[in-house]
Design a protein around this motif. Structure first.
Motif, PDB file in Angstrom:
ATOM      1  N   THR A  43       1.019  -1.338   0.412  1.00  0.00           N
ATOM      2  CA  THR A  43      -0.102   0.084   0.102  1.00  0.00           C
ATOM      3  C   THR A  43       0.630   1.461   0.171  1.00  0.00           C
ATOM      4  O   THR A  43       1.717   0.960   0.546  1.00  0.00           O
ATOM      5  N   ILE A  44       0.272   2.724  -0.405  1.00  0.00           N
ATOM      6  CA  ILE A  44       1.092   3.812  -0.617  1.00  0.00           C
ATOM      7  C   ILE A  44       1.428   4.537   0.736  1.00  0.00           C
ATOM      8  O   ILE A  44       1.457   4.694   1.216  1.00  0.00           O
ATOM      9  N   ALA A  45       0.277   4.205   0.627  1.00  0.00           N
ATOM     10  CA  ALA A  45       0.078   4.507   2.251  1.00  0.00           C
ATOM     11  C   ALA A  45      -1.507   4.442   3.941  1.00  0.00           C
ATOM     12  O   ALA A  45      -2.052   4.266   3.530  1.00  0.00           O
ATOM     13  N   PRO A  46       0.020   3.910   4.721  1.00  0.00           N
ATOM     14  CA  PRO A  46       0.683   4.207   4.737  1.00  0.00           C
ATOM     15  C   PRO A  46       1.322   2.751   3.743  1.00  0.00           C
ATOM     16  O   PRO A  46       1.165   2.156   3.295  1.00  0.00           O
ATOM     17  N   ASP A  47       2.527   3.523   3.826  1.00  0.00           N
ATOM     18  CA  ASP A  47       3.558   2.287   3.574  1.00  0.00           C
ATOM     19  C   ASP A  47       3.786   1.261   3.467  1.00  0.00           C
ATOM     20  O   ASP A  47       4.265   0.763   5.061  1.00  0.00           O
ATOM     21  N   THR A  48       3.156  -0.268   3.571  1.00  0.00           N
ATOM     22  CA  THR A  48       3.127  -1.701   4.061  1.00  0.00           C
ATOM     23  C   THR A  48       3.702  -2.526   2.774  1.00  0.00           C
ATOM     24  O   THR A  48       3.063  -2.440   1.806  1.00  0.00           O
ATOM     25  N   THR A  49       4.342  -3.379   2.926  1.00  0.00           N
ATOM     26  CA  THR A  49       4.437  -4.751   2.222  1.00  0.00           C
ATOM     27  C   THR A  49       4.289  -6.074   2.308  1.00  0.00           C
ATOM     28  O   THR A  49       3.880  -5.937   4.072  1.00  0.00           O
ATOM     29  N   ASP A  50       4.080  -6.637   1.910  1.00  0.00           N
ATOM     30  CA  ASP A  50       3.096  -8.534   3.227  1.00  0.00           C
ATOM     31  C   ASP A  50       3.891  -9.064   1.341  1.00  0.00           C
ATOM     32  O   ASP A  50       3.113  -9.295   0.290  1.00  0.00           O
ATOM     33  N   VAL A  51       4.976  -9.904   1.805  1.00  0.00           N
ATOM     34  CA  VAL A  51       5.710 -10.874  -0.003  1.00  0.00           C
ATOM     35  C   VAL A  51       4.721 -12.236   0.078  1.00  0.00           C
ATOM     36  O   VAL A  51       4.985 -12.372   1.438  1.00  0.00           O
ATOM     37  N   TYR A  52       4.541 -12.711  -0.407  1.00  0.00           N
ATOM     38  CA  TYR A  52       4.006 -14.184  -0.484  1.00  0.00           C
ATOM     39  C   TYR A  52       4.551 -15.118  -1.370  1.00  0.00           C
ATOM     40  O   TYR A  52       5.434 -14.517  -2.236  1.00  0.00           O
ATOM     41  N   GLY A  53       4.803 -15.954  -1.154  1.00  0.00           N
ATOM     42  CA  GLY A  53       4.859 -17.315  -1.831  1.00  0.00           C
ATOM     43  C   GLY A  53       3.459 -18.420  -2.518  1.00  0.00           C
ATOM     44  O   GLY A  53       2.811 -18.296  -1.752  1.00  0.00           O
ATOM     45  N   LYS A  54       3.515 -19.006  -2.996  1.00  0.00           N
ATOM     46  CA  LYS A  54       2.896 -19.968  -3.619  1.00  0.00           C
ATOM     47  C   LYS A  54       3.370 -20.958  -5.090  1.00  0.00           C
ATOM     48  O   LYS A  54       4.033 -20.520  -6.394  1.00  0.00           O
ATOM     49  N   VAL A  55       2.719 -21.773  -4.222  1.00  0.00           N
ATOM     50  CA  VAL A  55       3.348 -23.183  -5.138  1.00  0.00           C
ATOM     51  C   VAL A  55       1.445 -23.445  -5.293  1.00  0.00           C
ATOM     52  O   VAL A  55       0.779 -24.405  -5.074  1.00  0.00           O
ATOM     53  N   THR A  56       1.275 -24.183  -6.988  1.00  0.00           N
ATOM     54  CA  THR A  56       0.103 -24.769  -8.041  1.00  0.00           C
ATOM     55  C   THR A  56       0.968 -25.433  -8.511  1.00  0.00           C
ATOM     56  O   THR A  56       1.589 -26.085  -9.538  1.00  0.00           O
ATOM     57  N   LEU A  57      -0.059 -26.487  -8.107  1.00  0.00           N
ATOM     58  CA  LEU A  57      -0.524 -28.202  -9.352  1.00  0.00           C
ATOM     59  C   LEU A  57      -1.031 -28.658 -10.205  1.00  0.00           C
ATOM     60  O   LEU A  57      -2.031 -28.517  -9.088  1.00  0.00           O
ATOM     61  N   ASP A  58      -0.958 -28.560 -11.023  1.00  0.00           N
ATOM     62  CA  ASP A  58      -2.222 -28.605 -12.115  1.00  0.00           C
ATOM     63  C   ASP A  58      -2.738 -30.107 -13.279  1.00  0.00           C
ATOM     64  O   ASP A  58      -1.433 -30.559 -13.521  1.00  0.00           O
ATOM     65  N   TRP A  59      -3.449 -30.296 -13.374  1.00  0.00           N
ATOM     66  CA  TRP A  59      -3.637 -31.696 -13.898  1.00  0.00           C
ATOM     67  C   TRP A  59      -4.869 -31.501 -14.538  1.00  0.00           C
ATOM     68  O   TRP A  59      -5.929 -31.289 -14.175  1.00  0.00           O
ATOM     69  N   LYS A  60      -4.662 -32.555 -15.883  1.00  0.00           N
ATOM     70  CA  LYS A  60      -5.632 -31.822 -16.573  1.00  0.00           C
ATOM     71  C   LYS A  60      -5.865 -32.921 -17.798  1.00  0.00           C
ATOM     72  O   LYS A  60      -5.197 -33.238 -18.983  1.00  0.00           O
ATOM     73  N   PRO A  61      -6.366 -33.841 -17.173  1.00  0.00           N
ATOM     74  CA  PRO A  61      -6.344 -35.294 -18.381  1.00  0.00           C
ATOM     75  C   PRO A  61      -6.703 -35.996 -19.548  1.00  0.00           C
ATOM     76  O   PRO A  61      -7.006 -36.355 -20.102  1.00  0.00           O
ATOM     77  N   GLY A  62      -8.101 -34.809 -19.453  1.00  0.00           N
ATOM     78  CA  GLY A  62      -8.345 -34.527 -20.819  1.00  0.00           C
ATOM     79  C   GLY A  62     -10.351 -34.936 -20.571  1.00  0.00           C
ATOM     80  O   GLY A  62     -10.392 -35.192 -19.548  1.00  0.00           O
ATOM     81  N   GLY A  63     -11.002 -35.275 -21.685  1.00  0.00           N
ATOM     82  CA  GLY A  63     -12.154 -35.184 -20.897  1.00  0.00           C
ATOM     83  C   GLY A  63     -12.877 -34.375 -20.127  1.00  0.00           C
ATOM     84  O   GLY A  63     -13.710 -34.644 -20.273  1.00  0.00           O
ATOM     85  N   GLY A  64     -12.132 -33.347 -20.548  1.00  0.00           N
ATOM     86  CA  GLY A  64     -13.373 -31.936 -20.019  1.00  0.00           C
ATOM     87  C   GLY A  64     -13.240 -32.144 -18.441  1.00  0.00           C
ATOM     88  O   GLY A  64     -13.348 -30.546 -17.475  1.00  0.00           O
TER      89      GLY A  64
END
Length: 90
Positions: A43-64
């Motif tokens: 955020t700009i005012a007040p000056d705050t930060t929040d560092v994050y990390g994200k991991v995603t595993l996707d599976w698309k075997p077919g058939g919709g």
């Protein structure tokens, strides 16, 4: 793939904020991909930060059918786990 992005936005309380993130997407097999993301919310005012990390595993075997499992952790102690599944029916 490598993705870089950012956005500038205004919160519900009218404070100006931003997000900057970098993402790497790796195709493990034809149907499985792994995505890692690191970024920061601020955020700009007040000056705050929040560092994050994200991991995603996707599976698309077919058939919709698609599914994903994601985990996200934040510097401020927040965390989130998400599971999604879907099936397209024609």
């Amino acid at each position: 793939k490598i993705n870089l992005g950012g956005r500038y936005y205004q919160d519900a309380d009218n404070s100006d904020g931003y997000q900057i993130a970098g993402q790497v997407v790796a195709a493990i097999t034809e149907t499985i991909s792994l995505t890692g993301e690191v970024g920061v919310f601020g955020t700009i005012a007040p000056d705050t930060t929040d560092v994050y990390g994200k991991v995603t595993l996707d599976w698309k075997p077919g058939g919709g059918f698609t599914s994903s499992l994601a985990g996200e952790v934040h510097q401020n102690g927040g965390y989130k786990a998400t599971f999604k599944a879907g099936k397209t029916i024609d």
